[in-house]
Write a protein that holds these residues in place. Structure first.
Motif: not given
Lengths: 316, 306
Positions: A254-266, A272-275
């Motif tokens: 549900r969380q942004k860190e897992a869901r979102v691939a774009e528009g987040v700091p490099a 994929e690994q982060r989620s």
């Protein structure tokens, strides 16, 4: 080298053992700990921590692409999905009756029965059935699920403070287990266990879901509360000694860190690994605070968490 | 124990109406009833009373003093209303209350000195309530007592209040507050007086468990050295507990248990409930309540049920 003497606590209580499945179906027992997580030198942890995999009764429209691609076509069919989950190593299948949610398709008893039946026929693993978490709909679809699953000793969730009666009564009638869910609050968790026991559900037929906070989103609250519940159980409080189930996948993804691939700091690194890490870390943390069942979503997370449980369970 | 009756409380709907309508009869009836049931002092809780504070306090004090002959505790956050009440009090009054902040201390300690009143001082600082008994002692020693001395308030007139919190959500604070009372009594020689608002311990708990939580906690607190408490004197079982402790009446199993609990805390010990006769439903409920208040078993609204 001098031998180190480990301090050993003498606990008087233990976590209740709860069995799911059986009667022609694989069965699993969770709980039974007489010590804190993985302190094998102090007490016994007779049953392995179980990894459940979440299956939904309709194709999820809002799942992250990495989840969707990991599962592929089976997402359209709960039976096929459950079968695949079994191949990936699930100990338990969790069927979420999401289509029953009024904001989804608002399906009813008939659809619930069909979905439960599909899963039960597709795999011989123990099953947990979760409603859409809308009190009225939960009563409707879980009562239907209970009937269809009679004899398979499934867990029905969730019993919440406002609607525990119907689900608990159904579970008693059909010989199932209930899941008592409370918002992260220790006194309420105990209170709901008391209420459910009071209407006749035996303590070996109650699991509790104290509500999972994902990594970065309240994980530390869940962690400390589960630890306190577990400690109270070991001190002999029978009303806090229910094995705990955590819906890790749902919360982590549900969380942004897992869901979102774009528009987040490099610097956040590979998506994929982060989620995956998000789900795995949440699960492993909660296993270390006393979770008995973690419900996961990604097959890779299942693999990693199971391997971790193997190591934690081995008494070296 | 000094029993301070809490029933004249503006949050109670009927009291609010009586005050608004200047219905002397109702207030006087409530005052008389509390004194008949054993209150030694009556608390007059008028809330913040920002506007008509002095006038309302004067009216209530006059009304109550016409009916009963006991000291009064003036309970409002408005210092002008307190002063108006102090001017009229015929017996040595209690100012309820100051905390450990400069603002409240500088407003209320001078009044305590000027009118030779007792004053309740909460160990509550600018940043809220300290979580340990030690930190509460520090507040008393560093903030409250210096101002009292500076203003010339005799130490006999200070009533220290550790501030009781509800067991529902702050369960670990229940034993810590007992420790605070014990430490307050050990701080000085002669010891300072101590007081608490008892029913806070069961705030947000259901009505069926509030009275037993209140009275068992009172016994524990009395054992630790509490001198006085703001309580409901119309609660028969509570007043019965006070009577049992004050007269050391061990003629019933309940009395024996109450006194054993009181004595354990008098010796700075915890009370071991394992020897209590659990086949007696009344004793079993007391024992379960003791375990909750000692933070031995987790509180839940239904803790008495199983």
């Amino acid at each position: 080298m001098a031998a180190v003497e480990m301090p050993v606590e003498k606990w008087t209580g233990k976590v209740h053992e709860v069995r799911l499945g059986g009667e022609g179906r694989k069965s699993i027992v969770v709980g039974g700990e007489t010590t804190l997580p993985f302190l094998h030198f102090e007490g016994s942890i007779p049953n392995r921590i179980a990894v459940a995999v979440e299956v939904q009764d309709q194709e999820p429209s809002d799942w992250a692409t990495s989840l969707v691609s990991a599962w592929g076509d089976v997402l359209r069919d709960p039976g096929a999905w459950a079968k695949k989950a079994a191949e990936f190593g699930a100990d338990i299948i969790v069927l979420r009756l999401r289509s029953a949610h009024p904001e989804e398709r608002n399906t009813g008893a008939a659809e619930a029965k069909a979905a439960v039946d599909k899963v039960l026929s597709a795999v011989d693993l123990p099953v947990i059935v979760l409603g859409p978490e809308v009190a009225e709909k939960d009563n409707e679809v879980l009562v239907a699920a209970s009937e269809v699953a009679r004899g398979s000793r499934v867990a029905l969730g969730n019993c919440m403070e406002k609607n525990y009666r119907t689900i608990a009564a159904t579970a008693i009638a059909d010989g199932h287990v209930v899941i008592a869910k409370t918002p992260i609050e220790i006194n309420l968790a105990k209170q709901l266990n008391i209420l459910i026991s009071d209407i006749g559900v035996p303590v070996d037929a109650i699991l509790m879901d104290p509500t999972t906070g994902a990594l970065g989103y309240g994980l530390e609250y869940s962690y400390s509360m589960m630890e306190r519940l577990h400690l109270a159980a070991l001190q002999g409080d029978a009303m806090t000694a229910m094995p705990m189930v955590c819906t890790v996948g749902e919360e982590a993804w549900r969380q942004k860190e897992a869901r979102v691939a774009e528009g987040v700091p490099a610097s956040w690194g590979d998506h994929e690994q982060r989620s995956l890490l998000w789900e795995e870390f949440t699960a492993i943390s909660l296993i270390n605070s006393g979770a008995d069942i973690v419900v996961l979503r990604h097959p890779k997370a299942v693999e990693v968490v199971k391997a971790t449980i193997d190591r934690l369970m081995s008494q070296v | 124990m000094i029993v301070i009756g809490e029933c004249i409380h503006i949050i109670a709907k009927r009291v609010r109406e009586a005050v608004d309508n200047r219905d002397k009869g109702f207030i006087q009836g409530l005052a008389k009833l509390q004194v008949e049931r054993g209150a030694h002092v009556l608390d007059l809780n008028l809330g913040p009373m920002k506007k008509a504070g002095p006038e309302v306090m004067s009216w209530v004090v006059d009304a109550v003093q016409e009916a009963v002959d006991v000291p009064l505790s003036l309970d409002t956050t408005n210092p002008a209303a307190i002063e108006a009440g102090l001017k009229l009090c015929q017996k040595k009054a209690i100012i309820n209350s100051t905390d450990a902040t400069e603002e409240r201390l500088s407003a209320l300690m001078p009044l305590a000195a000027k009118y030779n009143a007792n004053i309740i001082a909460l160990s509550l600082g600018k940043v809220g309530l300290p979580t340990t008994a030690d930190a509460r002692i520090e507040l008393v020693a560093e903030k409250i007592l210096p101002v009292a001395m500076e203003q010339g308030v005799p130490m006999d007139n200070i009533y220290l209040d550790p501030l009781v919190l509800t067991v529902n959500g702050n369960q670990d604070q229940a034993p810590e507050t007992v420790n605070a009372v014990r430490f307050f009594k050990q701080m000085t020689d002669p010891p300072l007086m101590t007081i608490c608002g008892l029913s806070n311990v069961s705030n947000s708990c259901p009505a069926e468990v509030r009275p037993i939580l209140n009275r068992v906690y009172l016994i524990i607190m009395l054992g630790a050295g509490l001198d006085s408490a703001i309580v409901d004197p119309l609660d028969y079982e509570l007043m019965e507990a006070v009577r049992i402790i004050d007269s050391r009446d061990d003629s019933t199993p309940k009395g024996e248990l109450y006194l054993a609990l009181y004595d354990a805390y008098g010796l700075s010990e915890e009370f071991d409930t394992s020897a209590v006769d659990m086949t007696d439903p009344e004793l079993r409920e007391i024992a379960k309540t003791i375990d909750v208040l000692q933070n031995k078993t987790l509180y839940a609204h239904g803790y008495l049920r199983l």
